[in-house]
Enzyme design. Structure first.
Site, mmCIF file in Angstrom:
data_model
loop_
_atom_site.group_PDB
_atom_site.id
_atom_site.type_symbol
_atom_site.label_atom_id
_atom_site.label_comp_id
_atom_site.label_asym_id
_atom_site.label_seq_id
_atom_site.Cartn_x
_atom_site.Cartn_y
_atom_site.Cartn_z
ATOM 1 N N SER A 49 46.526 12.584 -46.596
ATOM 2 C CA SER A 49 45.137 12.000 -46.615
ATOM 3 C C SER A 49 45.499 10.480 -45.875
ATOM 4 O O SER A 49 46.243 9.725 -46.416
ATOM 5 C CB SER A 49 44.613 11.851 -47.981
ATOM 6 N N GLU A 80 40.628 17.646 -47.572
ATOM 7 C CA GLU A 80 39.900 18.925 -47.077
ATOM 8 C C GLU A 80 40.714 19.797 -47.415
ATOM 9 O O GLU A 80 40.442 21.113 -46.965
ATOM 10 C CB GLU A 80 39.532 18.826 -45.702
ATOM 11 N N HIS A 101 36.776 16.786 -35.988
ATOM 12 C CA HIS A 101 35.466 15.967 -35.638
ATOM 13 C C HIS A 101 35.184 15.934 -34.172
ATOM 14 O O HIS A 101 34.738 14.937 -33.701
ATOM 15 C CB HIS A 101 35.508 14.619 -36.314
ATOM 16 N N HIS A 162 28.900 17.451 -39.685
ATOM 17 C CA HIS A 162 30.433 17.243 -40.035
ATOM 18 C C HIS A 162 31.408 17.338 -38.857
ATOM 19 O O HIS A 162 31.841 16.555 -38.029
ATOM 20 C CB HIS A 162 30.752 18.132 -41.152
HETATM 21 ZN ZN LIG Z 1 36.180 16.247 -41.551
#
Ligand SMILES: [Zn+2]
Length: 218
Positions: A49, A80, A101, A162
């Site tokens: 992360s 996620e 993304h 998203h």
């Molecule tokens: Zn994302």
């Protein structure tokens, strides 16, 4: 020095594919993430992360169990993680998951519109790319929505407001699907900007899909 690193091969893959994600413009900053199921079938190597992709070495790649619990690594596993583990728990035909993304696909995700078969390469994902409804990033609810939307029929879906999530036999294969989804989204965007795209019939897309499976896409 991946020789003495537990699941070093899979962790190297995650670090390499993460760099490709950024290099190919499928994400920005530290957004998106990559995972690879390990050879034991019960451990998942997943992006850390908040660490820039260019800085992530194999040793930095955390390991999680299929229930999402982190079992190794100094950095926290991607926020996620639930979306990745939900897909591995549900599908035994996949070994890699990629979340992006990417801009054109995220545009259709913002509209809540699936990407139809206006380009034959959509068959890498399914007969179209469906949309999972919105839920909060990182939530178990979003993980469930994404896994339900993909079922066993699709290798990709859009996440409303998203981005995208894609699967494959390996993280590299899931990355290829993510590239195809972004390409098809871009072509569809361009096509609807200047006219009305011709959508391929379902039976043709089904046929293409079976051909692509033969190439080891699943
Ligand atoms: Zn994302």
């Amino acid at each position: 020095m991946t020789d003495d690193l537990a699941h070093g091969t899979e962790r190297t893959t995650v670090s390499d594919v993460g760099r490709e994600l950024l290099a190919q413009g499928l994400t920005t900053g530290t957004g998106g993430n990559v995972s690879q199921l390990c050879a034991d079938g019960e451990t998942v190597a997943i992006s850390p992360s908040g660490v820039p992709y260019g800085d992530v070495t194999a040793a930095d790649v955390p390991l999680v169990a299929l229930d999402g619990e982190q079992v190794a690594g100094d950095f926290d596993a991607s926020s996620e993680t639930p979306m990745h583990t939900a897909l591995y728990r549900r599908r035994d035909d996949i070994g890699g998951v990629v979340h992006t993304h990417s801009p054109y696909a995220s545009t259709f995700a913002a509209l809540g519109d699936p990407i139809p078969a206006s380009h034959y390469l959509i068959a890498f994902a399914g007969d179209r790319v469906p949309v999972a409804g919105y839920d909060r990033p990182g939530s178990e609810e979003l993980a469930e929505l994404a896994a339900e939307t993909m079922g066993t029929e699709y290798d990709a879906c859009l996440l409303q407001n998203h981005g995208t999530i894609t699967v494959g036999e390996t993280a590299e294969a899931a990355f290829e699907v993510a590239l195809m989804v972004e390409y098809c989204a871009r072509i569809h965007y361009q096509a609807i900007s200047v006219g009305e795209p011709i959508i391929l019939p379902d039976e043709e897309v089904d046929h293409l899909r079976s051909l692509f499976e033969g190439y080891g896409q699943r």
